[in-house]
Structure formats: C-alpha cells, structure tokens
Design a protein around this motif. Structure first.
Motif, short mmCIF file in Angstrom:
data_model
loop_
_atom_site.label_atom_id
_atom_site.label_comp_id
_atom_site.label_asym_id
_atom_site.label_seq_id
_atom_site.Cartn_x
_atom_site.Cartn_y
_atom_site.Cartn_z
N LEU A 1 0.80 -1.21 0.00
CA LEU A 1 0.00 0.00 0.00
C LEU A 1 0.84 1.27 0.00
CD1 LEU A 1 -2.88 -0.92 2.48
CD2 LEU A 1 -2.73 -1.28 0.01
N SER A 2 2.16 1.14 0.08
CA SER A 2 3.02 2.31 0.04
C SER A 2 3.18 2.79 -1.40
CB SER A 2 4.39 1.98 0.65
OG SER A 2 4.27 1.62 2.00
N SER A 3 3.67 4.02 -1.54
CA SER A 3 3.93 4.61 -2.84
C SER A 3 5.28 5.31 -2.78
CB SER A 3 2.85 5.62 -3.20
OG SER A 3 2.91 6.74 -2.32
N PRO A 4 5.87 5.66 -3.92
CA PRO A 4 7.12 6.43 -3.88
C PRO A 4 6.98 7.71 -3.07
CG PRO A 4 6.73 5.59 -6.09
CD PRO A 4 5.51 5.26 -5.30
N GLU A 5 5.79 8.35 -3.15
CA GLU A 5 5.58 9.60 -2.41
C GLU A 5 5.54 9.35 -0.90
OE1 GLU A 5 4.20 9.95 -6.51
OE2 GLU A 5 3.67 8.53 -4.91
N SER A 6 4.83 8.30 -0.49
CA SER A 6 4.74 8.04 0.95
C SER A 6 6.08 7.59 1.51
CB SER A 6 3.66 6.98 1.23
OG SER A 6 4.03 5.70 0.74
N THR A 7 6.83 6.83 0.73
CA THR A 7 8.15 6.39 1.17
C THR A 7 9.11 7.58 1.29
OG1 THR A 7 7.84 4.22 0.15
CG2 THR A 7 10.10 4.89 0.64
N ALA A 8 9.07 8.49 0.32
CA ALA A 8 9.94 9.67 0.37
C ALA A 8 9.58 10.54 1.57
CB ALA A 8 9.81 10.46 -0.93
N LYS A 9 8.28 10.68 1.85
CA LYS A 9 7.85 11.47 3.01
C LYS A 9 8.37 10.85 4.31
CE LYS A 9 3.60 12.92 3.00
NZ LYS A 9 2.12 12.97 3.12
N TRP A 10 8.31 9.53 4.38
CA TRP A 10 8.77 8.82 5.58
C TRP A 10 10.28 8.96 5.75
CZ3 TRP A 10 11.57 3.98 5.78
CH2 TRP A 10 11.69 3.46 7.07
N VAL A 11 11.04 8.85 4.68
CA VAL A 11 12.50 8.99 4.75
C VAL A 11 12.86 10.39 5.23
CG1 VAL A 11 14.61 9.08 3.39
CG2 VAL A 11 12.98 7.20 3.05
N LYS A 12 12.19 11.40 4.70
CA LYS A 12 12.46 12.78 5.12
C LYS A 12 12.15 12.96 6.60
CE LYS A 12 11.27 17.57 4.02
NZ LYS A 12 10.46 18.46 3.12
N TRP A 13 11.07 12.35 7.06
CA TRP A 13 10.69 12.45 8.48
C TRP A 13 11.74 11.77 9.36
CZ3 TRP A 13 8.77 8.32 11.68
CH2 TRP A 13 8.22 8.73 12.89
N LYS A 14 12.22 10.62 8.94
CA LYS A 14 13.27 9.94 9.71
C LYS A 14 14.53 10.79 9.78
CE LYS A 14 13.34 5.88 10.70
NZ LYS A 14 13.09 5.11 11.95
N ASP A 15 14.88 11.42 8.67
CA ASP A 15 16.07 12.27 8.64
C ASP A 15 15.92 13.48 9.55
OD1 ASP A 15 17.25 10.54 6.86
OD2 ASP A 15 16.76 11.74 5.08
N ASN A 16 14.67 13.85 9.86
CA ASN A 16 14.41 14.98 10.74
C ASN A 16 14.25 14.53 12.19
OD1 ASN A 16 13.90 17.82 11.14
ND2 ASN A 16 11.72 17.33 11.40
N GLY A 17 14.79 13.38 12.53
CA GLY A 17 14.71 12.89 13.90
C GLY A 17 13.33 12.43 14.30
N CYS A 18 12.53 11.97 13.32
CA CYS A 18 11.18 11.48 13.59
C CYS A 18 10.31 12.54 14.26
CB CYS A 18 11.22 10.20 14.43
SG CYS A 18 12.12 8.84 13.66
N GLN A 19 10.40 13.77 13.77
CA GLN A 19 9.62 14.88 14.30
C GLN A 19 8.75 15.47 13.19
OE1 GLN A 19 9.84 15.59 17.66
NE2 GLN A 19 11.22 13.82 17.65
N PRO A 20 7.48 15.84 13.51
CA PRO A 20 6.78 15.61 14.77
C PRO A 20 6.27 14.17 14.86
CG PRO A 20 5.31 16.63 13.21
CD PRO A 20 6.64 16.53 12.52
#
Length: 359
Positions: free
Chosen positions: A155-174
C-alpha cells in the motif's frame, strides 16, 4: 483590531473569488430539501459525482456511498484516502473504513488493515458476510481477500516512502509520542518518570485546555472522506475511508471506522460526517450527538455547531469539522481551527457544489 478585521475580510473575499464552484459562506446556505442527495467532506468533487451517478441510476444509499468512497480511494484524495499515503512510523500505509446503513443500523468496518487497498469495499464485506461490526489488522486483510477482494499488495507509494524517509532524517519529528525519552529523536522510546500530580484531573483540566494532537492535523493531513447519501426511497447511508494520521504509531486506529464518531446515519432522522483530529473526536462521538440533537428537533446547523463546541470546551486547540444533513436533505457544516469545505449534489444542482464554512 481594524487590521484583524481587514485580514478576515481579505480571507473571505479570496475564498469567494478563487473557487470555481458555487459556495455558501458558513452554515447559512442550505438546500431546499430534495433528494436523492450526496454530501461529502472536502472538495472531493469526483467522489461525489461517482456517488451521484450511482444513486441517480437507482442504486441504494449504501451502494452509492461505496461507489463514492471507492472513487476517492482510487484517486488517493489529498493523499489521505486510499493506498499510497500517510505512512506510519514504520513507513507502512494501512487503511481504515466504515459503512453504515441508516435503515437497518448495520455497520461494517475495518481498521489498521494491511495489504488491501479497497477500504470501503472491505467494510461492506464485513457488513454483508459477518455478524460483526469491526475487523482489524492483518486478520481483516485475510478475511476480505477470502471474500474476493484483490490482495495482498503493497500500500506504500514512492511519495509516501519519500515522506517517511524525510521524516526519519528529521529525527522522527513531529510524532505522536508523549512523556517518553528520547524526546527529540527516533526511538526506541522509554517512559519518562512523571510527577504524581500529572495524573490528577486538576492539572489536566487547568485553564488553557487539555493538550491535543491537533498540531499535527492540517489541510494535508486531515484523514478522512466522510460521505452521506439519501437515495430515491429516502433511505440514508454513510461511509468513510482513510489511511489515517501521517507518522502515527503503528496499530493506531482513529475515528474513521468508529460509528458515531466519523459518521452516523439514521433514516428516521438524518446523517453526519466528520473530519479532523480523530484521536480527539472519537472521545466525543460527535456524529452520534449530531443525529440525536436533530432527533430532538435541532436544526442541522445548530446540531453541528453544538457538537463542535462540546469538543472545544475541553480541547480549545482542536482542529476538525462536521457536516450535518437531516432526512429532508437540509444540510449545514461547522468547524474549528481551520476553514472547512464540504461538497453537495442534489437534483436542483447541475453539478457538485462546494460549500465553505468559516471557523
């Protein structure tokens, strides 16, 4: 004060001029009571058109709701409905959905469903083929696949995966954690020792309101399509579909599949749909309250406003919205924390109209 008034006027004028659809300000514009009728949260115009085609061709309210919400899932409305959006902390997208028949009061729902993209059709299968109301998780996936829905699928997409990677790189915030350590980085998390008074009702109910999760909810993370349909016979149904709050803690279930919270219908009275901070709304069952208020004679406008105010008295920072429609097709909306829009199609309209509600 003059500057604030001018700013508010500018916002209102901008909304009116920028829309390509007919709009009504606030709750003041309502239809004339004809049905069939389709009402949906947000300017999900294609979803409303799909539901309208179904009901206008003689399909039942339940079937039409399923067609409308399914169209929104296929279109991935705003990235918060259907597959491919709102990754959880593990980067996975899951689905919540509900359908309710306001004539029989039957409900079918799925929550935290993995590997199956057709949320509203899955909810319909629960209502059609079980005596249960809600099935959750991977077991829900197994059930609906056994009933004929396609799956399993990612159910993931390239967009959702990219969003998640960016969030992880931001220290999982918020994120949605509280009272844990480490506070500003990714887990694993551990409970932070709290002073004993934090558990007391006095501190939690202090002036300023109870903290909420609404800081995470905005126009790109508002969770849900909630739709109501009145068919040619006057029967009413509601449906919802969502892939939940972005970066939610895995296993979280919001208000989407909870009857009375995200949606509620009773053919003898009317229906309600809601969107926004589901973790807060499901504590109040606002749509159940709206329908019961209308049962007691309250107009849709006042019923919607009263349900919103009941939440904001406890959570002043709450972000959310409600539409209400009575059995005659009279509709209205109310919101808090953002400008809300809902979509309507009735026999007197040439196409879908979008109504704007100011907070």
């Amino acid at each position: 004060m003059d500057l604030l008034i001018n700013q508010n006027l500018f916002i209102i004028i901008t909304i009116l001029l920028s829309s390509s659809f007919s709009m009504g300000l606030g709750n003041e514009i309502q239809n004339l009571g004809q049905y069939p009728l389709v009402v949906s949260t947000w300017p999900f115009v294609e979803a409303v058109r799909a539901a309208w085609r179904a009901v206008d061709n003689g399909l039942s309210a339940v079937d039409s709701v399923v067609e409308g919400c399914s169209a929104c899932e296929e279109l991935r409305c705003d990235g918060t409905v259907g597959p491919g959006g709102s990754p959880d902390e593990n980067g996975e997208t899951t689905i919540d959905a509900l359908v309710m028949d306001g004539t029989t009061m039957e409900v079918g729902a799925v929550a935290a469903m993995r590997y199956v993209k057709d949320g509203i059709r899955a909810a319909r299968l629960v209502m059609q083929h079980t005596q249960h109301t809600l099935i959750v998780g991977e077991k829900a996936s197994n059930f609906v696949i056994s009933m004929g829905l396609p799956g399993p699928t990612n159910l993931s997409s390239p967009e959702s995966t990219a969003k998640w990677v960016k969030w992880k790189d931001n220290g999982c915030q918020p994120n949605f954690w509280k009272n844990v350590l480490p506070a500003n980085s990714c887990g694993p998390y551990h409970p932070r020792k709290l002073p004993s008074f934090v558990e007391g009702t006095c501190s939690r109910g202090s002036v300023g309101g109870i903290p909420s999760t609404s800081s995470h909810i905005d126009l790109q993370n508002h969770d849900t399509i909630s739709m109501a349909v009145i068919d040619h016979m006057g029967h009413i149904a509601v449906g919802t579909s969502t892939n939940g709050a972005t970066f939610k803690i895995p296993g979280r279930v919001g208000d989407g599949p909870i009857a009375g919270s995200s949606a509620y219908a009773d053919t003898e009275v009317g229906a309600c749909g809601a969107t926004g901070d589901g973790d807060i709304m499901m504590r109040f069952l606002p749509c159940y309250q709206v329908v019961e208020s209308m049962r007691l004679g309250m107009e849709p406008k006042l019923a919607a406003e009263d349900a919103i105010m009941r939440i904001t008295r406890k959570y002043p920072n709450f972000v959310g919205a409600i539409f209400a429609v009575d059995k005659n097709g009279v509709h209205a909306g109310a919101c808090h924390g953002w400008i809300f829009q809902y979509s309507v199609r009735s026999p007197v309209m040439e196409d879908v109209q979008v109504f704007t509600v100011l907070p």
